[in-house]
Design a protein around this motif. Structure first.
Motif, short mmCIF file in Angstrom:
data_model
loop_
_atom_site.label_atom_id
_atom_site.label_comp_id
_atom_site.label_asym_id
_atom_site.label_seq_id
_atom_site.Cartn_x
_atom_site.Cartn_y
_atom_site.Cartn_z
N UNK A 217 0.81 -1.21 0.00
CA UNK A 217 0.00 0.00 0.00
C UNK A 217 0.85 1.27 0.00
N UNK A 218 2.15 1.14 0.23
CA UNK A 218 3.01 2.33 0.16
C UNK A 218 3.08 2.87 -1.26
N UNK A 219 2.74 2.05 -2.25
CA UNK A 219 2.78 2.47 -3.65
C UNK A 219 1.40 2.87 -4.17
N UNK A 220 0.38 2.83 -3.32
CA UNK A 220 -0.99 3.11 -3.76
C UNK A 220 -1.16 4.59 -4.08
N UNK A 221 -2.00 4.85 -5.08
CA UNK A 221 -2.37 6.23 -5.43
C UNK A 221 -3.88 6.35 -5.31
N UNK A 222 -4.34 7.51 -4.86
CA UNK A 222 -5.77 7.78 -4.71
C UNK A 222 -6.26 8.55 -5.93
#
Length: 319
Positions: A217-222
């Motif tokens: 989730x550190x690479x997730x974008x919103x």
């Protein structure tokens, strides 16, 4: 013809390269916020009339199952026009090629206080039903579907906008041949790493190939969107949504339309959809040809009729 019909909305070379690298493109603007607010307000009320809906089964009509919101483009004029808009179809065809079908639409409401949607991927869409719902030809480089997710209302982080993990669309971390256990009372809101996430009555972690694996989730974008904007992404891209924090009472509404090339078989070998604790018959279902021609004849197609009855299923090829 409108200006939109004269325009070419295909992805540029740079956009297409980024799409293949990241698994998504956008957001793009389709409606102005005031325009979609009025249109959606009217449409929301009109959809209460299910007399022409293709799924008339008791479970669907009652709204007791998520299937109840499938494929309303087949009986509602605005939604029928929406899935064929050139702003959408040109971009979809940039990826899939000139011959494309819309095989499903569905609504994704999120009300104040609702949990987020858990991380997931979909290749054959057997994840909830246990039966493949789309089947690409053998030897294909791709699987899954192109999803066009349009914000019919504002979609901010606080209201539960989508999240993506870029570049995850080429590796499946879930085995869709496993069957998830449906239990809406237990699995709709499970806290995972401090975030309330569910999956419509399922625990998506049951499909993990490696039970100890977790999405990075550190690479997730919103993907925040204004009302009237849309995003295009592979269904195999790792995606989720934030919880609706309830800072406003306004509902977040997303409308997803799903596209495949005409070479793909839709609902192969089945006459029903069974998932989310319900079952509906495909007797009145038809896919919509949105671009090009269908030279394969795998699937029953819906024919355009009138504004009041947008589509009528044609006979399945060979039937």
């Amino acid at each position: 013809m409108t200006t939109a019909q004269h325009s070419n909305f295909s992805l540029s070379d740079e956009e297409l390269a980024a799409f293949h690298r990241n698994g998504y493109a956008g957001p793009f603007t389709l409606y102005e916020p005031d325009e979609i607010k009025k249109t959606w307000g009217r449409t929301r009320l009109e959809l209460l009339d299910r007399s022409a809906a293709v799924y008339q089964d008791e479970a669907a009509v009652s709204g007791a199952t998520n299937i109840s919101n499938y494929d309303r483009h087949l009986d509602h004029g605005f939604l029928a026009e929406h899935i064929t808009r050139p702003e959408i179809v040109h971009r979809v065809s940039s990826v899939l090629g000139p011959d494309a079908l819309c095989w499903r639409t569905e609504f994704f409401p999120k009300y104040a206080g609702d949990e987020g949607t858990d991380w997931h991927q979909a290749d054959t869409f057997a994840n909830a039903s246990g039966t493949p719902q789309i089947q690409w030809p053998g030897g294909s480089d791709f699987g899954g579907t192109i999803t066009v997710w349009c914000a019919f209302t504002e979609a901010s982080v606080d209201m539960g906008c989508l999240q993506f993990i870029p570049g995850t669309h080429r590796t499946m971390f879930y085995d869709e041949t496993k069957r998830m256990h449906y239990d809406p009372s237990d699995n709709t809101s499970v806290e995972k790493d401090g975030v309330r996430r569910g999956f419509f009555g399922y625990d998506y972690r049951e499909l993990q190939i490696d039970p100890d694996w977790k999405p990075d989730e550190s690479k997730a974008v919103s993907m925040e969107m204004r009302a009237g904007q849309f995003i295009v992404f592979w269904s195999t891209l790792m995606h989720a949504s934030h919880p609706h924090e309830g800072r406003t009472k306004d509902m977040r509404m997303g409308f997803a339309s799903r596209y495949v090339p005409t070479s793909v078989e839709i609902y192969p070998g089945t006459t029903d959809i069974e998932e989310y604790g319900g079952r509906v018959s495909l007797e009145r279902y038809g896919a919509v040809l949105v671009s090009g021609a269908d030279e394969y004849g795998h699937n029953r197609l819906a024919e355009c009729t009138t504004q009041d009855q947008p589509f009528r299923p044609a006979s399945r090829a060979g039937a």
